[in-house]
Design a protein around this motif. Structure first.
Motif, short mmCIF file in Angstrom:
data_model
loop_
_atom_site.label_atom_id
_atom_site.label_comp_id
_atom_site.label_asym_id
_atom_site.label_seq_id
_atom_site.Cartn_x
_atom_site.Cartn_y
_atom_site.Cartn_z
N ALA A 262 0.81 -1.23 0.00
CA ALA A 262 0.00 0.00 0.00
C ALA A 262 0.84 1.27 0.00
O ALA A 262 0.31 2.35 -0.21
CB ALA A 262 -0.92 0.00 1.23
N THR A 263 2.15 1.15 0.24
CA THR A 263 2.95 2.36 0.41
C THR A 263 3.13 3.12 -0.91
O THR A 263 3.06 2.53 -1.99
CB THR A 263 4.34 2.03 1.02
OG1 THR A 263 5.14 3.18 0.96
CG2 THR A 263 5.03 0.92 0.29
N GLU A 264 3.39 4.41 -0.77
CA GLU A 264 3.61 5.24 -1.97
C GLU A 264 4.98 4.98 -2.58
O GLU A 264 5.25 5.34 -3.72
CB GLU A 264 3.50 6.73 -1.60
CG GLU A 264 2.07 7.17 -1.43
CD GLU A 264 1.96 8.52 -0.73
OE1 GLU A 264 2.94 9.27 -0.70
OE2 GLU A 264 0.86 8.77 -0.20
N ASP A 265 5.86 4.35 -1.79
CA ASP A 265 7.21 4.05 -2.27
C ASP A 265 7.09 2.84 -3.21
O ASP A 265 7.14 1.69 -2.78
CB ASP A 265 8.08 3.74 -1.04
CG ASP A 265 9.50 3.37 -1.42
OD1 ASP A 265 9.79 3.25 -2.62
OD2 ASP A 265 10.31 3.19 -0.49
N VAL A 266 6.91 3.10 -4.51
CA VAL A 266 6.58 2.01 -5.44
C VAL A 266 7.70 0.99 -5.60
O VAL A 266 7.46 -0.15 -5.96
CB VAL A 266 6.17 2.57 -6.84
CG1 VAL A 266 4.79 3.17 -6.80
CG2 VAL A 266 7.20 3.56 -7.35
N ARG A 267 8.94 1.41 -5.32
CA ARG A 267 10.07 0.47 -5.45
C ARG A 267 10.14 -0.51 -4.28
O ARG A 267 10.87 -1.50 -4.33
CB ARG A 267 11.40 1.25 -5.52
CG ARG A 267 11.55 2.18 -6.72
CD ARG A 267 12.31 1.54 -7.88
NE ARG A 267 13.38 0.67 -7.47
CZ ARG A 267 14.64 1.04 -7.33
NH1 ARG A 267 14.98 2.29 -7.54
NH2 ARG A 267 15.57 0.16 -7.01
N LEU A 268 9.42 -0.21 -3.18
CA LEU A 268 9.59 -0.99 -1.97
C LEU A 268 9.18 -2.46 -2.17
O LEU A 268 9.84 -3.37 -1.67
CB LEU A 268 8.83 -0.35 -0.79
CG LEU A 268 9.10 -0.98 0.57
CD1 LEU A 268 10.57 -0.92 0.95
CD2 LEU A 268 8.28 -0.29 1.68
N TRP A 269 8.09 -2.68 -2.92
CA TRP A 269 7.62 -4.06 -3.14
C TRP A 269 8.70 -4.88 -3.83
O TRP A 269 9.05 -5.98 -3.42
CB TRP A 269 6.31 -4.07 -3.95
CG TRP A 269 5.78 -5.46 -4.11
CD1 TRP A 269 5.97 -6.29 -5.16
CD2 TRP A 269 5.05 -6.23 -3.13
NE1 TRP A 269 5.40 -7.52 -4.92
CE2 TRP A 269 4.83 -7.50 -3.68
CE3 TRP A 269 4.57 -5.95 -1.84
CZ2 TRP A 269 4.13 -8.50 -2.99
CZ3 TRP A 269 3.87 -6.96 -1.16
CH2 TRP A 269 3.66 -8.20 -1.74
N GLU A 270 9.27 -4.28 -4.89
CA GLU A 270 10.34 -4.94 -5.65
C GLU A 270 11.53 -5.25 -4.74
O GLU A 270 12.07 -6.35 -4.74
CB GLU A 270 10.77 -3.95 -6.73
CG GLU A 270 11.23 -4.54 -8.04
CD GLU A 270 11.52 -3.37 -8.98
OE1 GLU A 270 12.70 -3.15 -9.27
OE2 GLU A 270 10.56 -2.65 -9.36
N ASP A 271 11.92 -4.23 -3.94
CA ASP A 271 13.07 -4.41 -3.05
C ASP A 271 12.77 -5.49 -2.01
O ASP A 271 13.62 -6.33 -1.71
CB ASP A 271 13.41 -3.10 -2.32
CG ASP A 271 14.01 -2.08 -3.29
OD1 ASP A 271 14.42 -2.49 -4.40
OD2 ASP A 271 14.04 -0.88 -2.95
#
Ligand SMILES: C[S@@+](CC[C@H](N)C(=O)[O-])C[C@H]1O[C@@H](n2cnc3c(N)ncnc32)[C@H](O)[C@@H]1O
Ligand code: SF4
Length: 377
Positions: free
Chosen positions: A333-342
């Motif tokens: 749900a976070t706005e940090d879109v790269r976080l899922w990938e990381d």
């Protein structure tokens, strides 16, 4: 019903300042009596706020050097806290001590004041390393302190630092083995944070041969996990190991977001859904309490979203990690879109692992935990 709360009291007085230390400390003891009075006033103000109805099952006297205070100050302080707050009779009461202060008379005074656990700042059991950072004790002094404390039946935790100047792989291994042989039930091992001290940072740049490389430290860190595991210690938090049942009850409250109050200069707390901290200036702390005001530097509500974020970056510090559903919901749900990938990357690389419905660091993952946790802060 919420979990029992913890009380932290910061005691900033030290005999001298160590080269690497960035805590709020002073080597000028002239304000000591005023400081004790201020702590008593602060306890009264908190009582006025209704903080005293809650049950407390831990008190932590941290520093600075609480053991540098006369035993009578420790007794007055603990008596005040027990008088103002609902402290359980079997509360964990920890005092941070420097080895040179651990004399039989002091131990007797701490015990009769209600201290039942001592966190001893050993740092190393090699004289060269202790001298290199200006510690006032030597290895023999630390061993004697350990003997006295365990002999008196106190629960003892020892602090070690990995990365001290002059430290070698074999001297670190020897310090660790000695400390465990000394009878501690709990160990905190910190990587030397050189950025907290200009002189150490500069020294490491100019004389790198005095320091273990990052790779050597990483190897030692992993080896330490195995050594301690073989001696019955569980690695329960990034920097902490304990024999069964000897985990630090007070410190666990910070990682589990249980309520805590913080008294004294620079002390932090989580109370009634708010994060608050006292000022870091000793002068301001004393003068505001002289006027019977709590000297808060900030007092902020924790929103539901912030609480969810805190649960993740504090919970991940623990070996058990965080419920998988919670961290996945947050990352998704976070706005940090790269976080899922990381996040997927950290799992694929074996930095994080899924275990018993939770996501937790692996032993190797703990080594790079700063990098991972900084993405959740
Ligand atoms: C509040 S401090 C000091 C307690 C006590 N006065 C002493 O010196 O042992 C608690 C622990 O933090 C650790 N520490 C302090 N400064 C550090 C640094 N720059 N890097 C890593 N660990 C540090 C030490 O192991 C220390 O025992
Ligand atoms: S004695 Fe402890 S608190 Fe005081 S300066 Fe040294 S490390 Fe810091």
């Amino acid at each position: 019903m919420s979990a029992p709360a913890g009380l932290y009291v910061h005691l900033p007085y030290c005999a001298s300042r160590c080269g690497y230390c960035a805590f709020v400390v002073t080597t000028d003891a002239s304000s000591r009596e005023r400081y004790l009075d201020a702590l008593v006033t602060e306890a009264e103000l908190l009582e006025g706020e209704g903080a005293t109805g809650m049950p407390f099952d831990s008190i932590y006297l941290g520093g600075g050097t609480p053991s540098f205070l006369p035993g009578s100050d420790v007794a007055r302080l603990l008596e005040t806290l027990r008088g103002r707050f609902r402290v359980a009779p079997d509360a964990e009461v920890t005092l941070e001590a420097n080895p040179e202060d651990v004399r039989n008379g002091a131990i007797a005074a701490w015990r009769s004041a209600g201290v039942n656990r001592v966190s001893l700042g050993v740092q190393s059991l090699a004289d060269r390393e202790l001298a290199a950072v200006g510690r006032r004790h030597d290895a023999a002094g630390a061993r004697a302190a350990l003997d006295r404390l365990t002999g008196a039946g106190l629960s003892v935790s020892g602090d070690l630092i990995l990365g001290l100047p002059e430290q070698t792989s074999s001297s670190f291994r020897a310090s660790l083995a000695d400390l465990v042989d000394g009878g501690v039930g709990h160990l905190s091992v910190y990587l030397l944070e050189t950025e907290k001290s200009k002189t150490i940072e500069e020294d490491r740049r100019l004389r790198p041969e005095r320091y273990l490389s990052d790779d050597a430290q990483a190897e030692l860190w992993l080896e330490m996990g195995e050594t301690l595991g073989a001696r019955g210690f569980a690695h329960y938090e990034i920097s902490n190991w304990a024999l069964p049942g000897r985990e630090a009850r007070h410190n666990l409250k910070y990682w589990k977001r249980a309520p805590t109050l913080g008294l004294g200069v620079s002390a932090h707390e989580l109370w009634g859904g708010r994060r608050r901290a006292n000022v870091s200036s000793l002068e301001r702390y004393l003068s505001e309490l002289g006027e019977r005001r709590r000297p808060l530097a900030f007092d902020l509500p924790v929103s539901a979203a912030e609480a969810a974020r805190e649960e993740i970056y504090l919970g991940l510090r623990l070996a058990g990690g965080v419920e998988a559903g919670r961290i996945e919901a947050f990352v998704g749900a976070t706005e940090d879109v790269r976080l899922w990938e990381d996040f997927e990357g950290w799992v694929a690389e074996g930095i994080l692992e899924r275990r018993a419905g939770c996501v937790a660091f692996t032993e190797r993952g703990f080594l790079v935990s700063n990098e991972v946790l900084s993405r959740f802060v």
